[in-house]
Write a protein that holds these residues in place. Structure first.
Motif, PDB file in Angstrom:
ATOM      1  N   ALA A 210      35.410   1.659  24.602  1.00  0.00           N
ATOM      2  CA  ALA A 210      34.923   1.027  25.840  1.00  0.00           C
ATOM      3  C   ALA A 210      34.060  -0.197  25.535  1.00  0.00           C
ATOM      4  N   GLU A 211      33.203  -0.105  24.492  1.00  0.00           N
ATOM      5  CA  GLU A 211      32.350  -1.242  24.134  1.00  0.00           C
ATOM      6  C   GLU A 211      33.170  -2.380  23.512  1.00  0.00           C
TER       7      GLU A 211
ATOM      8  N   TYR B 233      36.243  -3.237  23.796  1.00  0.00           N
ATOM      9  CA  TYR B 233      37.166  -3.947  24.677  1.00  0.00           C
ATOM     10  C   TYR B 233      36.543  -4.091  26.067  1.00  0.00           C
ATOM     11  N   ALA B 234      35.224  -4.356  26.075  1.00  0.00           N
ATOM     12  CA  ALA B 234      34.507  -4.485  27.345  1.00  0.00           C
ATOM     13  C   ALA B 234      35.082  -5.615  28.198  1.00  0.00           C
TER      14      ALA B 234
END
Lengths: 211, 211
Positions: B38-39, B41-42
């Motif tokens: 998640a971080e 490919y924010a």
């Protein structure tokens, strides 16, 4: 995690089955939480992404896991401080309640189509206050309720000389702090747009619970 | 999960520290995997969402956890079949290698900006074949290598009379099947666009590994 073999009056998974099965069930449920968000919001990947970041942060090593680890370490030392205890409760317990409140807000915003950062901040504060109150009440119940009512072994904190709110602050101050946090949470919920009746009732029911 | 206390020649976390710490580290790392995607490919939430679905599916109760659970159950019954064993290997081991290959493909597509569903299918097949070969070679090494070379306790499958490829198919057939799967994986990688040198070398190194 602890030596308590009952939850809600029933044997824990590691007693009912075995350690390996319980551990795998935990891993499966943790993975399922992320999968469920991804599936449920498949058509709203930006929302799904935000929810997953929130959950991973709250459940991760700096918050829930960090709090649980500090809790284990605190069991082994006699001199855990009020600050240690606040760190443990804020992270082990309050982080997930705070995240649940924030995630509800994020979903509401995505459905409502409005950006309301102040609403999210307010939800976080209310969730944190409720979470801390919840854990203090847990400490109080362990010290004052019986196993049959509680559905899990009572009195084990004192037996283990565990650092709890009751041990470090005393029964009266613990009750007062829990009541203050509950009142703060309710005041914060009053600031929210929409109908806060369910959240009010949730916070109230946590404060007066007997188990 | 098993009684092996060595990995890569070093004590496992539950030996080095304790069961609770190892369990929490596992939960933290599992959570961190989702948080890291998640971080990382924010700025590409659609890609992050796809990767998280893939990982949650591969690591979840129907695949990795399901395979590991069936593996534990198979240890307790004497009559595990070749089908049982294939289910275990495909899910316990191959699912994550397949997912790693597919996720690499998804990131490549997102960076390259092209849609190539056939590439993803080919990557999945190659990952599955490599994963199955990897686990058969694991079974072969447990039966033929020594503990010092292996970096973990050798011979424990036979000692536990565990259902392995070696037990159910014999040494020669296991070697042949592992070689066939390796050849299939390499043939599948040849169909891919771009430079497959790294993946070729990875598959080859898995086939000839001594530990």
């Amino acid at each position: 995690m602890d030596n308590d073999d009952l939850r809600r009056g029933r044997p824990t998974a590691h007693k009912q089955f075995d350690e390996a099965t319980a551990l795998l069930a935990g891993d499966a449920l943790l993975t399922h939480a992320f999968g469920l968000i991804a599936e449920s919001y498949a058509s709203q990947p930006v929302l799904a992404h935000g929810l997953i970041r929130e959950l991973a942060d709250a459940a991760g090593s700096r918050r829930l896991i960090g709090g649980q680890m500090e809790d284990l370490l605190a069991e082994k030392k006699a001199d855990a401080t009020k600050d240690d205890l606040e760190f443990i409760h804020l992270n082990k317990t309050a982080a997930m309640i705070e995240a649940a409140f924030a995630m509800g807000g994020m979903i509401g915003e995505a459905i409502g189509g409005t950006q309301a950062p102040r609403t999210l901040d307010t939800l976080r504060k209310a969730g944190r206050d409720l979470g801390l109150a919840f854990q203090i009440i847990d400490d109080l119940l362990d010290a004052t309720a019986d196993t049959a009512t509680l559905g899990k072994t009572a009195g084990k904190d004192a037996k283990a000389d565990k650092a709890t709110f009751v041990k470090l602050h005393g029964l009266d101050a613990s009750r007062r702090i829990a009541a203050e946090l509950t009142a703060s949470a309710i005041a914060e919920l009053r600031e929210l747009p929409g109908d806060p009746a369910f959240l009010h009732a949730l916070v109230q029911s946590m404060a007066v619970r007997g188990k």
